[in-house]
Design a protein around this motif. Sequence first.
Motif, short mmCIF file in Angstrom:
data_model
loop_
_atom_site.label_atom_id
_atom_site.label_comp_id
_atom_site.label_asym_id
_atom_site.label_seq_id
_atom_site.Cartn_x
_atom_site.Cartn_y
_atom_site.Cartn_z
N ALA A 99 -18.02 -37.68 7.85
CA ALA A 99 -17.95 -37.62 6.40
C ALA A 99 -16.57 -38.02 5.90
CB ALA A 99 -18.27 -36.20 5.92
N GLY A 100 -16.54 -38.55 4.70
CA GLY A 100 -15.28 -38.84 4.05
C GLY A 100 -14.64 -37.55 3.56
N SER A 101 -13.40 -37.66 3.13
CA SER A 101 -12.67 -36.48 2.68
C SER A 101 -13.34 -35.82 1.48
CB SER A 101 -11.23 -36.85 2.34
OG SER A 101 -11.20 -37.81 1.29
N ASP A 102 -14.11 -36.58 0.71
CA ASP A 102 -14.77 -36.02 -0.47
C ASP A 102 -16.03 -35.23 -0.13
OD1 ASP A 102 -16.00 -38.42 0.35
OD2 ASP A 102 -16.72 -38.87 -1.67
N ARG A 103 -16.53 -35.31 1.11
CA ARG A 103 -17.76 -34.62 1.48
C ARG A 103 -17.64 -33.69 2.69
NH1 ARG A 103 -19.81 -35.31 -2.93
NH2 ARG A 103 -21.05 -37.12 -3.45
N ALA A 104 -16.57 -33.81 3.45
CA ALA A 104 -16.46 -33.07 4.72
C ALA A 104 -16.59 -31.56 4.53
CB ALA A 104 -15.16 -33.42 5.43
N LYS A 105 -15.88 -30.98 3.58
CA LYS A 105 -15.95 -29.52 3.38
C LYS A 105 -17.35 -29.10 2.96
CE LYS A 105 -11.11 -28.76 2.32
NZ LYS A 105 -10.12 -28.45 1.30
N GLU A 106 -17.96 -29.86 2.06
CA GLU A 106 -19.32 -29.56 1.60
C GLU A 106 -20.31 -29.58 2.77
OE1 GLU A 106 -22.72 -32.06 -0.87
OE2 GLU A 106 -20.62 -32.46 -1.31
N TYR A 107 -20.22 -30.59 3.62
CA TYR A 107 -21.15 -30.70 4.75
C TYR A 107 -20.90 -29.59 5.77
CZ TYR A 107 -22.72 -35.34 3.17
OH TYR A 107 -23.26 -36.38 2.46
N HIS A 108 -19.64 -29.24 5.99
CA HIS A 108 -19.33 -28.16 6.92
C HIS A 108 -19.92 -26.85 6.40
CE1 HIS A 108 -17.07 -25.22 9.25
NE2 HIS A 108 -16.96 -26.18 10.15
N ALA A 109 -19.76 -26.58 5.13
CA ALA A 109 -20.31 -25.35 4.53
C ALA A 109 -21.84 -25.35 4.62
CB ALA A 109 -19.87 -25.23 3.08
N LEU A 110 -22.46 -26.47 4.39
CA LEU A 110 -23.92 -26.57 4.46
C LEU A 110 -24.42 -26.29 5.88
CD1 LEU A 110 -26.22 -28.83 2.62
CD2 LEU A 110 -26.32 -29.02 5.08
N LEU A 111 -23.80 -26.91 6.87
CA LEU A 111 -24.22 -26.67 8.25
C LEU A 111 -23.95 -25.23 8.67
CD1 LEU A 111 -23.23 -30.12 9.61
CD2 LEU A 111 -25.33 -28.96 10.28
N SER A 112 -22.83 -24.68 8.26
CA SER A 112 -22.53 -23.27 8.58
C SER A 112 -23.56 -22.33 7.99
CB SER A 112 -21.14 -22.89 8.05
OG SER A 112 -20.14 -23.60 8.70
N ARG A 132 -20.66 -30.42 14.67
CA ARG A 132 -19.33 -30.52 14.09
C ARG A 132 -19.39 -31.53 12.95
NH1 ARG A 132 -20.58 -32.82 18.05
NH2 ARG A 132 -20.21 -31.24 19.59
N VAL A 133 -18.48 -31.38 12.01
CA VAL A 133 -18.29 -32.36 10.94
C VAL A 133 -16.95 -33.03 11.21
CG1 VAL A 133 -17.98 -32.74 8.47
CG2 VAL A 133 -19.66 -31.06 9.27
N HIS A 134 -16.97 -34.33 11.35
CA HIS A 134 -15.75 -35.09 11.61
C HIS A 134 -15.33 -35.78 10.32
CE1 HIS A 134 -12.89 -37.41 14.05
NE2 HIS A 134 -13.10 -38.33 13.12
N GLN A 135 -14.17 -35.38 9.81
CA GLN A 135 -13.66 -36.00 8.59
C GLN A 135 -12.94 -37.29 8.92
OE1 GLN A 135 -11.67 -33.54 5.64
NE2 GLN A 135 -10.19 -35.18 5.28
N VAL A 136 -13.29 -38.34 8.21
CA VAL A 136 -12.64 -39.63 8.39
C VAL A 136 -11.18 -39.49 7.97
CG1 VAL A 136 -12.64 -42.04 7.65
CG2 VAL A 136 -14.80 -40.83 7.97
N ASP A 137 -10.28 -40.11 8.73
CA ASP A 137 -8.86 -40.05 8.41
C ASP A 137 -8.59 -40.59 7.01
OD1 ASP A 137 -8.20 -39.00 10.87
OD2 ASP A 137 -7.74 -40.95 11.76
N GLY A 138 -7.63 -39.99 6.36
CA GLY A 138 -7.19 -40.46 5.05
C GLY A 138 -7.95 -39.80 3.92
N GLN A 139 -7.29 -39.67 2.81
CA GLN A 139 -7.87 -39.08 1.62
C GLN A 139 -8.18 -40.19 0.62
OE1 GLN A 139 -8.40 -35.70 0.99
NE2 GLN A 139 -7.90 -35.39 3.13
N ARG A 140 -9.23 -39.99 -0.16
CA ARG A 140 -9.53 -40.92 -1.24
C ARG A 140 -8.41 -40.78 -2.27
NH1 ARG A 140 -15.25 -41.27 -4.29
NH2 ARG A 140 -15.61 -43.06 -2.98
N VAL A 141 -7.98 -41.91 -2.82
CA VAL A 141 -6.92 -41.89 -3.82
C VAL A 141 -7.42 -42.56 -5.10
CG1 VAL A 141 -5.04 -41.91 -2.14
CG2 VAL A 141 -5.91 -44.08 -3.02
#
Length: 174
Positions: A99-112, A132-141
């Motif tokens: 997942a991208g930085s904009d979705r990684a936390k949401e997906y982790h919470a959903l799977l948990s 596991r949820v793997h966040q893609v390097d870098g933040q959206r700017v």
Amino acid sequence: RGKRILMGKTKGVGFYGKVRIPTIGHREAINTAKTLAQNDSDLHIGLSGTSNPLTPELKRRHAEMLFNHPVMPASKHTSNIISFLKNMASQHDDFTLVAGSDRAKEYHALLSKYNGKADQAGIVPFHFKKWRVHQVDGQRVNSNKHPTQMNKEELTRSVSATKLEKLARTGDWK
């Protein structure tokens, strides 16, 4: 390619997104998923059935060209993240969701919250023994620069379907 079998199921890596318009930012996430899947995992790309501005089929065709990898056709198995994960759990006991930085936390919470747990109807929508949820390097700017004035990294980190739609509406195809 010697995929590792775990309890009769292979390991999996997947990317799921709305991807209204496939962008180079999405391609970066897919390239990360390809790297993670490289030696011992099956790679799956699922796109939602969102049909604005592209039809699901046209979006899939563009995505396959940009990602250089097959994309699951829009169906009941990819209509939303829950159906995508349910489909993946039928094939994999060990799964990595990219997942991208904009979705990684949401997906982790959903799977948990839902992995292996019954919903209100008493149905367990998906169950992975290991995930596991793997966040893609870098933040959206956010950038107000015109895309032609950005370097590749700026463009990759700031591109969005909304920006592309706005440029297309004004006839700015460059």
